[in-house]
Design a protein around this motif. Structure first.
Motif, PDB file in Angstrom:
ATOM      1  N   SER A   1      53.201   0.445  28.291  1.00 45.77           N
ATOM      2  CA  SER A   1      52.371   1.445  28.962  1.00 45.77           C
ATOM      3  C   SER A   1      53.258   2.629  29.317  1.00 45.77           C
ATOM      4  O   SER A   1      54.493   2.546  29.217  1.00 45.77           O
TER       5      SER A   1
ATOM      6  N   SER B   1      40.766   8.163  30.105  1.00 49.69           N
ATOM      7  CA  SER B   1      41.296   7.155  31.028  1.00 49.69           C
ATOM      8  C   SER B   1      40.253   6.748  32.059  1.00 49.69           C
ATOM      9  O   SER B   1      40.088   5.555  32.363  1.00 49.69           O
TER      10      SER B   1
ATOM     11  N   ASN C   1      41.348  13.126  33.391  1.00 52.70           N
ATOM     12  CA  ASN C   1      41.525  12.561  32.059  1.00 52.70           C
ATOM     13  C   ASN C   1      40.274  11.753  31.720  1.00 52.70           C
ATOM     14  O   ASN C   1      40.096  10.633  32.201  1.00 52.70           O
TER      15      ASN C   1
ATOM     16  N   GLN D   1      47.950   2.267  23.678  1.00 52.39           N
ATOM     17  CA  GLN D   1      46.735   3.072  23.782  1.00 52.39           C
ATOM     18  C   GLN D   1      45.505   2.224  24.083  1.00 52.39           C
ATOM     19  O   GLN D   1      44.540   2.716  24.671  1.00 52.39           O
TER      20      GLN D   1
ATOM     21  N   GLU E   1      47.507   6.639  33.684  1.00 46.65           N
ATOM     22  CA  GLU E   1      47.218   8.015  33.307  1.00 46.65           C
ATOM     23  C   GLU E   1      46.163   8.644  34.219  1.00 46.65           C
ATOM     24  O   GLU E   1      46.243   9.837  34.533  1.00 46.65           O
ATOM     25  N   ALA E   2      45.183   7.868  34.639  1.00 49.98           N
ATOM     26  CA  ALA E   2      44.174   8.408  35.566  1.00 49.98           C
ATOM     27  C   ALA E   2      44.823   8.845  36.871  1.00 49.98           C
ATOM     28  O   ALA E   2      44.525   9.922  37.412  1.00 49.98           O
TER      29      ALA E   2
ATOM     30  N   THR F   1      47.457   1.180  30.820  1.00 51.66           N
ATOM     31  CA  THR F   1      47.853   2.534  30.431  1.00 51.66           C
ATOM     32  C   THR F   1      46.918   3.565  31.039  1.00 51.66           C
ATOM     33  O   THR F   1      47.355   4.605  31.562  1.00 51.66           O
ATOM     34  N   HIS F   2      45.636   3.293  31.000  1.00 53.44           N
ATOM     35  CA  HIS F   2      44.652   4.273  31.462  1.00 53.44           C
ATOM     36  C   HIS F   2      44.563   4.312  32.989  1.00 53.44           C
ATOM     37  O   HIS F   2      44.207   5.346  33.557  1.00 53.44           O
TER      38      HIS F   2
END
Length: 281
Positions: free
Chosen positions: A204, A249, A246, A226, A235-236, A231-232
Protein backbone atom coordinates in the motif's frame (compact mmCIF):
# COMPACT_ATOMS: atom_id res chain seq x y z
CA UNK A 1 -53.83 5.96 7.14
CA UNK A 2 -54.93 2.35 7.68
CA UNK A 3 -54.94 0.41 10.92
CA UNK A 4 -51.93 -1.62 9.76
CA UNK A 5 -49.98 1.58 9.12
CA UNK A 6 -50.80 2.80 12.63
CA UNK A 7 -49.70 -0.51 14.11
CA UNK A 8 -46.42 -0.39 12.18
CA UNK A 9 -45.75 3.18 13.35
CA UNK A 10 -46.49 2.23 16.95
CA UNK A 11 -44.23 -0.81 16.69
CA UNK A 12 -41.38 1.28 15.28
CA UNK A 13 -41.79 3.89 18.00
CA UNK A 14 -41.88 1.22 20.71
CA UNK A 15 -38.69 -0.37 19.37
CA UNK A 16 -36.64 2.84 19.53
CA UNK A 17 -36.03 2.64 23.30
CA UNK A 18 -34.87 -0.98 22.88
CA UNK A 19 -32.45 0.08 20.12
CA UNK A 20 -31.15 2.92 22.30
CA UNK A 21 -30.53 0.55 25.22
CA UNK A 22 -28.82 -1.96 22.96
CA UNK A 23 -26.65 0.80 21.49
CA UNK A 24 -25.67 2.00 24.93
CA UNK A 25 -24.97 -1.53 26.13
CA UNK A 26 -22.88 -2.69 23.17
CA UNK A 27 -20.95 0.51 22.43
CA UNK A 28 -20.69 1.48 26.09
CA UNK A 29 -19.31 -1.95 27.00
CA UNK A 30 -16.52 -1.69 24.43
CA UNK A 31 -15.63 1.90 25.35
CA UNK A 32 -15.62 1.13 29.07
CA UNK A 33 -13.38 -1.89 28.52
CA UNK A 34 -10.98 0.28 26.55
CA UNK A 35 -10.93 3.14 29.05
CA UNK A 36 -10.27 0.73 31.92
CA UNK A 37 -7.19 -0.55 30.11
CA UNK A 38 -4.86 2.42 29.45
CA UNK A 39 -2.12 -0.05 28.55
CA UNK A 40 -4.22 -1.04 25.55
CA UNK A 41 -3.98 2.49 24.16
CA UNK A 42 -0.25 2.58 24.83
CA UNK A 43 0.32 -0.75 23.09
CA UNK A 44 -1.82 0.37 20.13
CA UNK A 45 0.34 3.48 19.67
CA UNK A 46 3.77 1.90 20.16
CA UNK A 47 3.86 0.37 16.69
CA UNK A 48 2.95 3.47 14.64
CA UNK A 49 5.11 5.67 16.87
CA UNK A 50 8.07 3.37 16.24
CA UNK A 51 7.59 3.76 12.50
CA UNK A 52 6.96 7.49 12.85
CA UNK A 53 10.00 8.31 14.96
CA UNK A 54 12.61 5.74 13.95
CA UNK A 55 11.83 5.11 10.29
CA UNK A 56 11.13 8.73 9.45
CA UNK A 57 14.59 9.56 10.76
CA UNK A 58 16.36 6.60 9.19
CA UNK A 59 14.70 6.87 5.77
CA UNK A 60 14.43 10.66 5.63
CA UNK A 61 16.92 10.92 2.78
CA UNK A 62 16.18 7.54 1.22
CA UNK A 63 12.58 8.05 0.15
CA UNK A 64 12.26 11.18 -1.91
CA UNK A 65 8.57 12.06 -2.19
CA UNK A 66 7.98 13.77 -5.50
CA UNK A 67 5.33 16.36 -6.30
CA UNK A 68 2.35 14.11 -7.04
CA UNK A 69 -1.29 14.61 -6.02
CA UNK A 70 -2.32 15.70 -3.47
CA UNK A 71 1.04 17.40 -2.86
CA UNK A 72 1.79 20.70 -4.52
CA UNK A 73 5.36 20.80 -3.25
CA UNK A 74 7.92 18.43 -1.81
CA UNK A 75 7.04 17.11 1.64
CA UNK A 76 9.17 15.42 4.27
CA UNK A 77 8.94 11.68 4.71
CA UNK A 78 7.58 12.26 8.21
CA UNK A 79 4.62 14.19 6.81
CA UNK A 80 4.08 11.60 4.10
CA UNK A 81 3.84 8.80 6.68
CA UNK A 82 1.07 10.35 8.78
CA UNK A 83 -1.98 9.19 6.71
CA UNK A 84 -0.55 5.69 6.40
CA UNK A 85 0.13 5.40 10.12
CA UNK A 86 -3.33 6.74 10.97
CA UNK A 87 -4.78 4.00 8.77
CA UNK A 88 -2.39 1.53 10.41
CA UNK A 89 -3.90 2.34 13.81
CA UNK A 90 -7.38 1.64 12.43
CA UNK A 91 -6.21 -1.56 10.74
CA UNK A 92 -4.78 -3.05 13.91
CA UNK A 93 -7.79 -1.99 15.95
CA UNK A 94 -10.06 -3.59 13.35
CA UNK A 95 -8.20 -6.86 13.90
CA UNK A 96 -8.33 -6.32 17.65
CA UNK A 97 -12.09 -5.95 17.35
CA UNK A 98 -12.13 -9.19 15.39
CA UNK A 99 -10.27 -10.89 18.24
CA UNK A 100 -12.76 -9.45 20.71
CA UNK A 101 -15.65 -10.82 18.67
CA UNK A 102 -14.07 -14.29 18.56
CA UNK A 103 -13.50 -14.16 22.33
CA UNK A 104 -17.08 -13.04 22.95
CA UNK A 105 -18.33 -15.87 20.78
CA UNK A 106 -16.32 -18.48 22.66
CA UNK A 107 -17.47 -17.06 25.98
CA UNK A 108 -21.11 -17.07 24.84
CA UNK A 109 -21.57 -13.29 24.79
CA UNK A 110 -22.25 -13.18 21.04
CA UNK A 111 -24.82 -15.94 21.36
CA UNK A 112 -26.67 -13.89 23.96
CA UNK A 113 -26.49 -10.74 21.84
CA UNK A 114 -27.62 -12.41 18.63
CA UNK A 115 -30.57 -14.10 20.31
CA UNK A 116 -31.80 -10.81 21.75
CA UNK A 117 -35.24 -9.67 20.53
CA UNK A 118 -33.73 -7.26 18.02
CA UNK A 119 -32.71 -7.75 14.38
CA UNK A 120 -29.15 -9.06 14.26
CA UNK A 121 -28.30 -6.36 11.71
CA UNK A 122 -28.77 -3.72 14.39
CA UNK A 123 -26.62 -5.57 16.91
CA UNK A 124 -23.83 -6.10 14.41
CA UNK A 125 -24.11 -2.43 13.40
CA UNK A 126 -23.64 -1.45 17.03
CA UNK A 127 -20.56 -3.70 17.21
CA UNK A 128 -19.28 -1.99 14.06
CA UNK A 129 -19.93 1.43 15.58
CA UNK A 130 -18.04 0.45 18.73
CA UNK A 131 -15.03 -0.68 16.70
CA UNK A 132 -15.12 2.50 14.64
CA UNK A 133 -15.28 4.70 17.73
CA UNK A 134 -12.28 2.95 19.29
CA UNK A 135 -10.28 3.29 16.07
CA UNK A 136 -11.07 6.99 15.68
CA UNK A 137 -10.20 7.66 19.32
CA UNK A 138 -6.78 6.06 18.89
CA UNK A 139 -6.24 7.83 15.55
CA UNK A 140 -6.94 11.21 17.15
CA UNK A 141 -4.46 10.51 19.94
CA UNK A 142 -1.81 9.57 17.37
CA UNK A 143 -2.60 12.71 15.37
CA UNK A 144 -2.05 14.84 18.47
CA UNK A 145 1.31 13.15 19.01
CA UNK A 146 2.23 13.85 15.38
CA UNK A 147 1.45 17.52 15.99
CA UNK A 148 3.80 17.49 18.98
CA UNK A 149 6.55 16.12 16.72
CA UNK A 150 6.13 19.06 14.36
CA UNK A 151 3.75 17.82 11.66
CA UNK A 152 1.77 20.81 10.42
CA UNK A 153 -1.90 20.47 9.52
CA UNK A 154 -4.15 22.77 7.55
CA UNK A 155 -6.76 23.40 10.21
CA UNK A 156 -9.62 24.20 7.86
CA UNK A 157 -9.19 20.73 6.33
CA UNK A 158 -9.59 18.94 9.66
CA UNK A 159 -13.38 18.32 9.32
CA UNK A 160 -12.87 16.60 5.95
CA UNK A 161 -9.88 14.72 7.29
CA UNK A 162 -11.89 13.60 10.32
CA UNK A 163 -14.66 12.33 8.05
CA UNK A 164 -12.09 10.38 6.02
CA UNK A 165 -10.68 8.89 9.22
CA UNK A 166 -14.14 7.82 10.36
CA UNK A 167 -14.94 6.31 6.96
CA UNK A 168 -11.62 4.46 6.78
CA UNK A 169 -12.01 3.19 10.34
CA UNK A 170 -15.51 1.96 9.47
CA UNK A 171 -14.19 -0.01 6.50
CA UNK A 172 -11.45 -1.69 8.54
CA UNK A 173 -13.79 -2.36 11.47
CA UNK A 174 -16.28 -3.92 9.06
CA UNK A 175 -13.49 -6.07 7.66
CA UNK A 176 -12.64 -7.20 11.19
CA UNK A 177 -16.31 -7.95 11.82
CA UNK A 178 -16.44 -10.05 8.67
CA UNK A 179 -13.22 -11.89 9.57
CA UNK A 180 -14.63 -12.75 12.99
CA UNK A 181 -17.17 -14.89 11.12
CA UNK A 182 -14.43 -17.12 9.79
CA UNK A 183 -11.97 -17.15 12.70
CA UNK A 184 -13.33 -20.05 14.71
CA UNK A 185 -10.77 -20.11 17.53
CA UNK A 186 -8.55 -17.64 19.33
CA UNK A 187 -5.51 -19.74 18.46
CA UNK A 188 -6.04 -18.95 14.77
CA UNK A 189 -5.95 -15.21 15.31
CA UNK A 190 -2.17 -14.77 15.11
CA UNK A 191 -1.97 -16.56 11.78
CA UNK A 192 -4.88 -14.60 10.41
CA UNK A 193 -3.27 -11.34 11.56
CA UNK A 194 -0.04 -12.17 9.74
CA UNK A 195 -1.96 -13.22 6.65
CA UNK A 196 -4.20 -10.12 6.54
CA UNK A 197 -2.54 -7.18 8.27
CA UNK A 198 1.01 -7.22 7.00
CA UNK A 199 0.29 -7.78 3.28
CA UNK A 200 -2.40 -5.08 3.41
CA UNK A 201 -0.10 -2.63 5.15
CA UNK A 202 3.11 -3.17 3.20
CA UNK A 203 1.48 -3.48 -0.25
CA UNK A 204 0.00 0.00 0.00
CA UNK A 205 1.14 3.64 -0.16
CA UNK A 206 1.33 3.82 3.64
CA UNK A 207 5.16 3.92 3.71
CA UNK A 208 6.08 4.76 0.12
CA UNK A 209 4.24 6.15 -2.92
CA UNK A 210 2.97 3.62 -5.44
CA UNK A 211 5.02 5.16 -8.24
CA UNK A 212 8.04 3.62 -6.51
CA UNK A 213 6.64 0.19 -7.42
CA UNK A 214 6.06 1.31 -10.98
CA UNK A 215 9.56 2.77 -11.17
CA UNK A 216 11.11 -0.49 -9.97
CA UNK A 217 9.10 -2.54 -12.47
CA UNK A 218 7.08 -4.41 -9.83
CA UNK A 219 3.88 -4.27 -11.87
CA UNK A 220 2.23 -7.19 -10.14
CA UNK A 221 2.75 -5.56 -6.73
CA UNK A 222 1.38 -2.32 -8.13
CA UNK A 223 -1.79 -4.07 -9.31
CA UNK A 224 -2.26 -5.76 -5.94
CA UNK A 225 -1.79 -2.43 -4.20
CA UNK A 226 -4.39 -0.80 -6.43
CA UNK A 227 -6.93 -3.47 -5.48
CA UNK A 228 -6.00 -3.33 -1.80
CA UNK A 229 -8.81 -1.65 0.19
CA UNK A 230 -6.25 -0.40 2.71
CA UNK A 231 -4.61 1.57 -0.10
CA UNK A 232 -7.80 3.55 -0.58
CA UNK A 233 -8.21 4.19 3.14
CA UNK A 234 -4.72 5.72 3.16
CA UNK A 235 -5.35 7.75 0.01
CA UNK A 236 -8.73 9.04 1.20
CA UNK A 237 -7.08 10.34 4.39
CA UNK A 238 -4.06 11.70 2.51
CA UNK A 239 -6.14 13.67 0.01
CA UNK A 240 -8.51 14.90 2.74
CA UNK A 241 -5.48 16.13 4.69
CA UNK A 242 -5.00 18.65 1.88
CA UNK A 243 -8.68 19.41 1.36
CA UNK A 244 -8.98 17.26 -1.77
CA UNK A 245 -11.46 14.55 -2.67
CA UNK A 246 -10.31 11.27 -4.19
CA UNK A 247 -13.46 9.85 -5.79
CA UNK A 248 -12.04 6.38 -6.43
CA UNK A 249 -10.77 5.94 -2.87
CA UNK A 250 -13.99 7.21 -1.31
CA UNK A 251 -16.02 4.89 -3.53
CA UNK A 252 -13.94 1.89 -2.47
CA UNK A 253 -14.15 2.88 1.20
CA UNK A 254 -17.94 3.34 1.20
CA UNK A 255 -18.78 0.32 -0.96
CA UNK A 256 -16.21 -1.82 0.84
CA UNK A 257 -17.73 -0.96 4.22
CA UNK A 258 -21.16 -1.94 2.97
CA UNK A 259 -19.85 -5.14 1.39
CA UNK A 260 -17.90 -6.32 4.46
CA UNK A 261 -20.84 -5.56 6.74
CA UNK A 262 -23.24 -7.42 4.44
CA UNK A 263 -20.95 -10.48 4.52
CA UNK A 264 -20.79 -10.32 8.32
CA UNK A 265 -24.56 -9.94 8.58
CA UNK A 266 -25.09 -12.88 6.26
CA UNK A 267 -22.57 -15.06 8.06
CA UNK A 268 -23.72 -14.74 11.64
CA UNK A 269 -26.28 -17.28 12.72
CA UNK A 270 -28.45 -15.75 15.49
CA UNK A 271 -28.58 -19.09 17.31
CA UNK A 272 -24.90 -20.03 17.32
CA UNK A 273 -23.08 -16.76 16.65
CA UNK A 274 -20.99 -17.87 13.68
CA UNK A 275 -21.33 -18.73 10.04
CA UNK A 276 -23.56 -21.63 9.13
CA UNK A 277 -21.72 -24.57 7.73
CA UNK A 278 -22.84 -25.78 4.36
CA UNK A 279 -25.33 -28.56 4.80
CA UNK A 280 -26.08 -27.67 8.42
CA UNK A 281 -29.69 -27.70 9.50
Amino acid sequence: MTTNDNDNDNYSAARLPHLARALRAVVGRELNKFLRQPSRLASALVRPLLWFVVFSAGFHNVFGVSIVPPYETYVTYQVYMVPGLLAMVALFNGMQSSLSMVYDREMGVMRLLLTAPLPRGWLLAFKLLAGTCLSVLQMLVFLLIALVFGVDLIWQNLPVMFLAMVSGATLLAAMGLMLSVYIKQLENFAGTMNFVIFPMFFISPALFPLWKLEESGAWWLLKIAQFNPFTHVVEAIRFAMYGQFNLLSWSVVVLGSMGFFALAWWGYDPQRGWIKKRGAA
